[in-house]
Design an enzyme around this catalytic site. Structure first.
Site, PDB file in Angstrom:
ATOM      1  N   PRO A 133       0.819  -1.218   0.000  1.00  0.00           N
ATOM      2  CA  PRO A 133       0.000   0.000   0.000  1.00  0.00           C
ATOM      3  C   PRO A 133       0.852   1.267   0.000  1.00  0.00           C
ATOM      4  CG  PRO A 133      -0.846  -1.577   1.588  1.00  0.00           C
ATOM      5  CD  PRO A 133       0.456  -2.123   1.109  1.00  0.00           C
ATOM      6  N   CYS A 134       0.354   2.284  -0.705  1.00  0.00           N
ATOM      7  CA  CYS A 134       1.088   3.553  -0.811  1.00  0.00           C
ATOM      8  C   CYS A 134       0.467   4.633   0.079  1.00  0.00           C
ATOM      9  CB  CYS A 134       1.092   4.038  -2.254  1.00  0.00           C
ATOM     10  SG  CYS A 134      -0.509   4.671  -2.787  1.00  0.00           S
ATOM     11  N   ASN A 135      -0.466   4.262   0.940  1.00  0.00           N
ATOM     12  CA  ASN A 135      -1.243   5.252   1.701  1.00  0.00           C
ATOM     13  C   ASN A 135      -0.389   6.311   2.373  1.00  0.00           C
ATOM     14  OD1 ASN A 135      -2.600   2.753   1.311  1.00  0.00           O
ATOM     15  ND2 ASN A 135      -4.206   3.414   2.711  1.00  0.00           N
TER      16      ASN A 135
END
Length: 638
Positions: free
Chosen positions: A598-600
């Site tokens: 995830p790049c959150n």
């Protein structure tokens, strides 16, 4: 939210996307797009009829429909004549600004007038930014003053030729697309040193222009800078998760010298300097953004000559298995350095999927695959909107110069938005005024709206998004999920044609098939890419926390009559050495480990809340590294 409801600017929705977060938190400029008023019209038929004849009733109805009071519309038409709708609209906006800055803001108006600013300018700045944010009001006033006092006349740049792509530096997860029709902008390039003033005259704020030049570099073209700013504005509009905290005029900050009594103006200047220092640290410190290559074609794409035909890998990366890691291209410089260091110091390959399909998608890939003898999936997918969606060509207006779509997101525009666009343009027999055109184009770029009828735009359907991303038709429908979940799953996926081009070298290396460990599988982009390449999936261990996505992969596996084994695991953190060794002993190890964590926390649109690889979601990257190291150790021992 209802399961099948769509998203819009007035809706509550979850921007949980790996493509909305690639946009920096540049402040939204009111002058960059036309905001249609929403106040209810005040009926005053008697005054209107005495001011404007019956021939102007249609024009009055048009502006009243936009939310302006009828009396104000009648006076504006009487002042400017019925022919010049642009001047009428400008007059109405000015009148609205004066009325909205009424008695409650009179003290604030007097304050800025006392600083030497024009009253009308002050009213407009307050209307743009609200009464609470004096920092932003002051910056807007300084911008207006700079434009007004400029001794030079800069060339006009037609806003119709802007796009929301930002080639110099930025921005996933909420827009990445190049415009191929920037010739008129190129002809209007300012002299060196005048770039900031040129952008200011186009209506952008000094802050927006400065950040764009800083990120894209001093040699960036006006087209690239405006693309950067437009994309950043889109992120600001979409970012409901991190509301900007407005300064409170009543209190001084804790670190402001309390023993010195200062005016609000001095306090505003001090606050502005503090914020500029913070910006400088963000730009030049450890969080400096990685300057992306332009064009973003990695080691080569099918339509361009190969940039790299051979590379030397670090010794530790040569050992099996092959690995392939993906994440958003825009991340702080330290992040990609860390990713590379933890993945055996392999150089990242940055690629924009606009070279593979009709939509942009900027990604970085770290892998130890060969880079020679790659080949694309055939037939080559369409690379323009009209090739991909031919039915739209009939209704496409000449003033909409888009040829590709922006990065595909997890949300789509609402019916309320598309209806507002229709009403804004339907009363014009020919092309609408430039101000209306700009408003419509900004919304179309923001939400990837396409023309489906006369004066009618609509969001992409899920099957159209699937096609653009390289998935088979109804790929996400197989899980029996809602339209909203389909959009969300697609918005977080790989672009299959791009990934397949990189993985194509495996076909000759593994003629009998492949054993795949797929971490953060999503909806199975890597699996679909390998299948489309004709590489048999012998054993696939799919690790995916979303039940919706696991159902989609399982359904695809059954529909395509796969003959291998599919093993589901819910959480990467549950995949330990014992479980890995058990799996690998059963079928002899993995040939490829693939994933995109995830790049959150890497590219959240509010930089101040971005915690990088230490964030809750993005720290799962280290589980990718942990699992890859375990696989290498087990395979070496065996």
């Amino acid at each position: 939210m209802d399961g099948d409801s769509l998203c819009g600017e007035d809706d509550n929705f979850d921007w949980d996307s790996e493509d909305e977060r690639e946009i920096e938190n540049c402040r939204l400029s009111a002058s960059s797009s036309l905001t249609l008023p929403t106040a209810e019209a005040t009926a005053n038929t008697a005054v209107a009829s005495s001011s404007v004849g019956s021939s102007g009733s249609k024009l009055i109805d048009h502006f009243v429909g936009m939310g302006f009071p009828q009396k104000m519309v009648a006076e504006a038409i009487q002042e400017n004549g019925e022919e010049n709708t642009d001047l009428i609209l400008e007059t109405l906006l000015k009148c609205s600004a004066r009325s909205s800055a009424g008695s409650s803001g009179s003290k604030l108006i007097d304050h800025f007038i006392g600083m030497g600013f024009d009253a009308e300018m002050v009213a407009k700045a307050i209307q743009e930014n609200g009464e609470g944010n004096t920092d932003t009001i002051l910056e807007t006033l300084l911008t207006y003053s700079a434009i007004k006092k400029s001794p030079e006349e800069q060339p006009h740049v037609d806003s119709d030729h802007w796009s929301s792509e930002y080639d110099g530096d930025l921005l996933d997860d909420f827009s990445d697309i190049d415009s191929f029709e920037n010739e008129e902008i190129a002809k209007s390039e300012p002299d060196e040193g005048n770039t900031l003033l040129f952008l200011a005259r186009m209506g952008y704020t000094v802050e927006e222009a400065s950040i764009a030049v800083e990120r894209c570099g001093p040699d960036a073209t006006i087209a690239e800078l405006t693309d950067f700013i437009c994309a950043a504005q889109m992120a600001k509009a979409a970012d409901a998760s991190f509301p900007e905290e407005k300064p409170k005029l009543k209190h001084f900050d804790d670190d402001y010298p309390k023993h010195k009594k200062r005016s609000y103006y001095e306090y505003d200047l001090w606050k502005r300097k503090q914020r500029m220092k913070l910006e400088k640290r963000m730009l030049h410190g450890d969080d400096e953004l990685l300057r992306l290559p332009n064009p973003m074609i990695g080691f080569g794409v099918p339509t361009e000559l190969a940039v790299v035909t051979h590379r030397t890998l670090p010794e530790a990366a040569i050992e099996p298995p092959y690995f392939y890691y993906e994440n958003v291209a825009l991340a702080p410089k330290g992040v990609w350095s860390t990713i590379s260091r933890f993945l055996y110091d392999v150089e990242p390959e940055f690629v924009d999927s606009k070279y593979f399909c009709a939509a942009a998608r900027k990604r970085g890939y770290v892998h130890n695959l060969p880079v020679q003898n790659r080949f694309p999936l055939l037939p080559l997918p369409p690379r323009t909107i009209h090739e991909a969606l031919p039915l739209t060509k009939k209704w496409w207006p000449s003033w909409d110069t888009r040829t590709q779509l922006n990065c595909l997101q997890t949300c789509v525009g609402s019916a309320k938005l598309t209806d507002r666009i229709r009403k804004a343009i339907e009363d014009y027999e020919g092309d609408p005024p430039l101000s209306i055109q700009k408003y419509v184009l900004d919304e179309c770029r923001k939400w990837n709206l396409v023309w489906v009828g006369r004066n009618k735009v609509a969001p992409l359907e899920p099957d159209e998004v699937e096609m653009l991303l390289g998935f088979p038709r109804n790929h996400t429908r197989g899980g029996g999920i809602s339209r909203t979940d389909r959009y969300k799953s697609l918005g977080n996926s790989f672009q299959v044609d791009t990934v397949a081009y990189h993985l194509s070298v495996l076909k000759d290396l593994f003629p009998g098939g492949i054993n795949l460990l797929s971490l953060f599988s999503g909806i199975g982009g890597a699996e679909v890419a390998l299948h489309r390449l004709g590489i048999r999936l012998k054993n696939v261990v799919s690790v995916e926390i979303s039940e919706v996505n696991r159902n989609i992969i399982r359904c695809w596996w059954e529909q395509t009559n796969q003959t291998g084994n599919l093993i589901d695991i819910v959480d990467v953190q549950q995949l330990n050495a014992d479980r890995l060794e058990q799996l690998m002993n059963s079928f002899g190890g993995f040939d490829l480990v693939v994933g995109g964590s995830p790049c959150n926390n890497l590219t959240g649109s509010n930089r101040h809340h971005r915690s990088g690889l230490e964030g809750k979601e993005s720290s799962l990257f280290f589980d990718f590294c942990r699992i890859l190291d375990l696989v290498k150790c087990i395979m070496t021992r065996n």
